[in-house]
Design a protein around this motif. Structure first.
Motif, PDB file in Angstrom:
ATOM      1  N   LEU A  18      -0.780 -24.628   0.600  1.00 13.22           N
ATOM      2  CA  LEU A  18      -0.461 -23.389  -0.113  1.00 13.22           C
ATOM      3  C   LEU A  18      -0.377 -23.630  -1.613  1.00 13.22           C
ATOM      4  O   LEU A  18      -0.926 -22.848  -2.406  1.00 13.22           O
ATOM      5  CB  LEU A  18       0.848 -22.807   0.406  1.00 13.22           C
ATOM      6  CG  LEU A  18       1.336 -21.527  -0.287  1.00 13.22           C
ATOM      7  CD1 LEU A  18       0.266 -20.444  -0.254  1.00 13.22           C
ATOM      8  CD2 LEU A  18       2.635 -21.035   0.339  1.00 13.22           C
ATOM      9  N   LEU A  21      -3.885 -24.053  -2.973  1.00 10.67           N
ATOM     10  CA  LEU A  21      -4.624 -22.791  -3.011  1.00 10.67           C
ATOM     11  C   LEU A  21      -4.144 -21.910  -4.163  1.00 10.67           C
ATOM     12  O   LEU A  21      -4.958 -21.283  -4.859  1.00 10.67           O
ATOM     13  CB  LEU A  21      -4.480 -22.058  -1.674  1.00 10.67           C
ATOM     14  CG  LEU A  21      -5.295 -22.638  -0.523  1.00 10.67           C
ATOM     15  CD1 LEU A  21      -4.769 -22.132   0.813  1.00 10.67           C
ATOM     16  CD2 LEU A  21      -6.774 -22.282  -0.679  1.00 10.67           C
ATOM     17  N   TRP A 128     -10.629 -20.848   6.339  1.00 11.63           N
ATOM     18  CA  TRP A 128      -9.191 -20.641   6.147  1.00 11.63           C
ATOM     19  C   TRP A 128      -8.911 -20.244   4.698  1.00 11.63           C
ATOM     20  O   TRP A 128      -8.086 -19.373   4.417  1.00 11.63           O
ATOM     21  CB  TRP A 128      -8.409 -21.909   6.500  1.00 11.63           C
ATOM     22  CG  TRP A 128      -8.098 -22.081   7.962  1.00 11.63           C
ATOM     23  CD1 TRP A 128      -8.646 -22.985   8.827  1.00 11.63           C
ATOM     24  CD2 TRP A 128      -7.162 -21.332   8.743  1.00 11.63           C
ATOM     25  NE1 TRP A 128      -8.117 -22.840  10.087  1.00 11.63           N
ATOM     26  CE2 TRP A 128      -7.190 -21.832  10.076  1.00 11.63           C
ATOM     27  CE3 TRP A 128      -6.293 -20.276   8.452  1.00 11.63           C
ATOM     28  CZ2 TRP A 128      -6.401 -21.324  11.088  1.00 11.63           C
ATOM     29  CZ3 TRP A 128      -5.486 -19.768   9.484  1.00 11.63           C
ATOM     30  CH2 TRP A 128      -5.545 -20.285  10.775  1.00 11.63           C
ATOM     31  N   GLY A 129      -9.615 -20.877   3.754  1.00 12.37           N
ATOM     32  CA  GLY A 129      -9.433 -20.534   2.346  1.00 12.37           C
ATOM     33  C   GLY A 129      -9.879 -19.127   2.037  1.00 12.37           C
ATOM     34  O   GLY A 129      -9.206 -18.395   1.294  1.00 12.37           O
ATOM     35  N   CYS A 131      -9.964 -16.648   4.154  1.00 13.86           N
ATOM     36  CA  CYS A 131      -9.004 -15.737   4.790  1.00 13.86           C
ATOM     37  C   CYS A 131      -7.670 -15.714   4.055  1.00 13.86           C
ATOM     38  O   CYS A 131      -6.957 -14.703   4.099  1.00 13.86           O
ATOM     39  CB  CYS A 131      -8.810 -16.120   6.255  1.00 13.86           C
ATOM     40  SG  CYS A 131     -10.275 -15.775   7.271  1.00 13.86           S
ATOM     41  N   TYR A 132      -7.328 -16.795   3.386  1.00  9.58           N
ATOM     42  CA  TYR A 132      -6.127 -16.805   2.536  1.00  9.58           C
ATOM     43  C   TYR A 132      -6.216 -15.708   1.476  1.00  9.58           C
ATOM     44  O   TYR A 132      -5.240 -15.000   1.207  1.00  9.58           O
ATOM     45  CB  TYR A 132      -6.004 -18.186   1.891  1.00  9.58           C
ATOM     46  CG  TYR A 132      -5.084 -18.258   0.693  1.00  9.58           C
ATOM     47  CD1 TYR A 132      -3.702 -18.380   0.847  1.00  9.58           C
ATOM     48  CD2 TYR A 132      -5.604 -18.216  -0.610  1.00  9.58           C
ATOM     49  CE1 TYR A 132      -2.869 -18.451  -0.263  1.00  9.58           C
ATOM     50  CE2 TYR A 132      -4.772 -18.301  -1.712  1.00  9.58           C
ATOM     51  CZ  TYR A 132      -3.410 -18.408  -1.539  1.00  9.58           C
ATOM     52  OH  TYR A 132      -2.581 -18.485  -2.636  1.00  9.58           O
ATOM     53  N   GLU A 135      -6.075 -12.168   3.329  1.00  6.30           N
ATOM     54  CA  GLU A 135      -4.704 -11.851   3.736  1.00  6.30           C
ATOM     55  C   GLU A 135      -3.834 -11.555   2.516  1.00  6.30           C
ATOM     56  O   GLU A 135      -3.039 -10.611   2.510  1.00  6.30           O
ATOM     57  CB  GLU A 135      -4.111 -13.018   4.531  1.00  6.30           C
ATOM     58  CG  GLU A 135      -4.793 -13.305   5.855  1.00  6.30           C
ATOM     59  CD  GLU A 135      -4.339 -12.364   6.960  1.00  6.30           C
ATOM     60  OE1 GLU A 135      -3.420 -11.561   6.733  1.00  6.30           O
ATOM     61  OE2 GLU A 135      -4.917 -12.451   8.058  1.00  6.30           O
ATOM     62  N   GLY A 136      -3.977 -12.357   1.477  1.00  4.79           N
ATOM     63  CA  GLY A 136      -3.170 -12.154   0.285  1.00  4.79           C
ATOM     64  C   GLY A 136      -3.453 -10.850  -0.411  1.00  4.79           C
ATOM     65  O   GLY A 136      -2.575 -10.294  -1.092  1.00  4.79           O
ATOM     66  N   TRP A 171       1.775 -12.224   6.897  1.00  5.74           N
ATOM     67  CA  TRP A 171       1.503 -13.269   5.904  1.00  5.74           C
ATOM     68  C   TRP A 171       2.222 -14.561   6.272  1.00  5.74           C
ATOM     69  O   TRP A 171       1.655 -15.654   6.170  1.00  5.74           O
ATOM     70  CB  TRP A 171       1.926 -12.782   4.524  1.00  5.74           C
ATOM     71  CG  TRP A 171       1.819 -13.806   3.440  1.00  5.74           C
ATOM     72  CD1 TRP A 171       2.834 -14.435   2.786  1.00  5.74           C
ATOM     73  CD2 TRP A 171       0.610 -14.333   2.859  1.00  5.74           C
ATOM     74  NE1 TRP A 171       2.335 -15.311   1.850  1.00  5.74           N
ATOM     75  CE2 TRP A 171       0.982 -15.277   1.865  1.00  5.74           C
ATOM     76  CE3 TRP A 171      -0.738 -14.099   3.093  1.00  5.74           C
ATOM     77  CZ2 TRP A 171       0.049 -15.975   1.110  1.00  5.74           C
ATOM     78  CZ3 TRP A 171      -1.677 -14.810   2.336  1.00  5.74           C
ATOM     79  CH2 TRP A 171      -1.268 -15.730   1.356  1.00  5.74           C
ATOM     80  N   MET A 175       0.387 -18.105   7.051  1.00  8.71           N
ATOM     81  CA  MET A 175       0.639 -19.326   6.301  1.00  8.71           C
ATOM     82  C   MET A 175       1.066 -20.459   7.219  1.00  8.71           C
ATOM     83  O   MET A 175       0.707 -21.623   7.000  1.00  8.71           O
ATOM     84  CB  MET A 175       1.686 -19.088   5.213  1.00  8.71           C
ATOM     85  CG  MET A 175       1.187 -18.251   4.045  1.00  8.71           C
ATOM     86  SD  MET A 175      -0.431 -18.778   3.409  1.00  8.71           S
ATOM     87  CE  MET A 175      -0.167 -20.515   3.088  1.00  8.71           C
ATOM     88  N   LEU A 178      -2.204 -21.640   8.734  1.00  9.54           N
ATOM     89  CA  LEU A 178      -3.037 -22.344   7.756  1.00  9.54           C
ATOM     90  C   LEU A 178      -2.500 -23.758   7.518  1.00  9.54           C
ATOM     91  O   LEU A 178      -3.255 -24.733   7.516  1.00  9.54           O
ATOM     92  CB  LEU A 178      -3.083 -21.548   6.453  1.00  9.54           C
ATOM     93  CG  LEU A 178      -4.020 -22.067   5.356  1.00  9.54           C
ATOM     94  CD1 LEU A 178      -4.517 -20.906   4.504  1.00  9.54           C
ATOM     95  CD2 LEU A 178      -3.354 -23.093   4.446  1.00  9.54           C
ATOM     96  N   ALA A 195     -11.502 -20.242  -0.991  1.00 12.20           N
ATOM     97  CA  ALA A 195     -10.670 -19.243  -1.666  1.00 12.20           C
ATOM     98  C   ALA A 195     -11.265 -18.850  -3.015  1.00 12.20           C
ATOM     99  O   ALA A 195     -11.302 -17.664  -3.375  1.00 12.20           O
ATOM    100  CB  ALA A 195      -9.254 -19.781  -1.834  1.00 12.20           C
TER     101      ALA A 195
END
Length: 211
Positions: A18, A21, A128-129, A131-132, A135-136, A171, A175, A178, A195
């Motif tokens: 986290l 990212l 995953w990046g 989707c980070y 989602e954010g 969220w 996390m 992730l 990301a």
């Protein structure tokens, strides 16, 4: 005889996905937020429609790309069924289309993004990046809804309102997942690339639609 004093061993810390990212995307995040007309005090329905059009052009091809994978954020054995990315993205796109229709806009009439296709062989960490960022992007929705729902009434602002619970619980689940799956330095670097690419694409989409 005095023996040399060995320096105290430094604790070995695992890399934090986290934190990495956030650091990797900070400048892009600031650039995106600074240009969002829908976040201005005098935001109008036209600003909201433009925001929806940008999100639709960004999310629709991204959703189709993610649906082609069976691992990573799309894995059937994901840690929590509430993180079903495919169903969630389809639901978010449906809310966007409903909001556009309420504003008198045919969603199919809107221009699409001009970006090249997402990489077909992208690894799970890269996704995953991506989707980070997806989602954010939902975290500010509740804030915008509170700011705009009276100003833009009677439009229901479905996309911003969401399910009424807010994006916080989802969220936190995301996390946790992730961090459980993106642990090595190599995977974290790959997630950061995903990301950054996600931010670059939405910024390019905004520029393309404005032009």
């Amino acid at each position: 005889m005095n023996l040399p004093i060995e320096p105290a061993a430094q604790p070995v810390t695992e890399p934090d996905a986290l934190a990495a990212l956030r650091a990797a995307t900070d400048s892009r995040h600031t650039l995106l937020d600074s240009g969002l007309a829908v976040g201005a005090p005098d935001a109008s329905i036209a600003d909201y429609v433009a925001h929806l059009g940008m999100l639709r052009a960004w999310l629709a091809p991204l959703a189709g790309w993610l649906a082609g994978f069976g691992d990573g954020p799309q894995a059937a054995h994901a840690p929590d069924v509430r993180l079903d990315m495919d169903a969630w993205l389809r639901a978010r796109l449906a809310l966007i289309d409903a909001d556009l229709r309420d504003a008198g806009i045919d969603p199919e009439s809107l221009p699409a993004a001009s970006d090249a296709p997402w990489p077909a062989q992208a690894g799970a960490a890269y996704r995953w990046g991506v989707c980070y960022v997806v989602e954010g992007s939902q975290l500010g929705g509740a804030v915008l809804y509170g700011r705009l729902h009276e100003r833009l009434a009677p439009h229901p602002l479905r996309y911003l309102k969401g399910d009424g619970i807010g994006p916080g619980p989802r969220w936190r689940l995301f996390m946790q997942a992730l961090r459980a799956h993106v642990r090595t330095r190599e995977d974290i670097a790959d997630a950061c690339r995903g990301a950054c690419d996600a931010f670059d694409r939405i910024l390019a989409t905004r520029a393309h639609l404005r032009a």
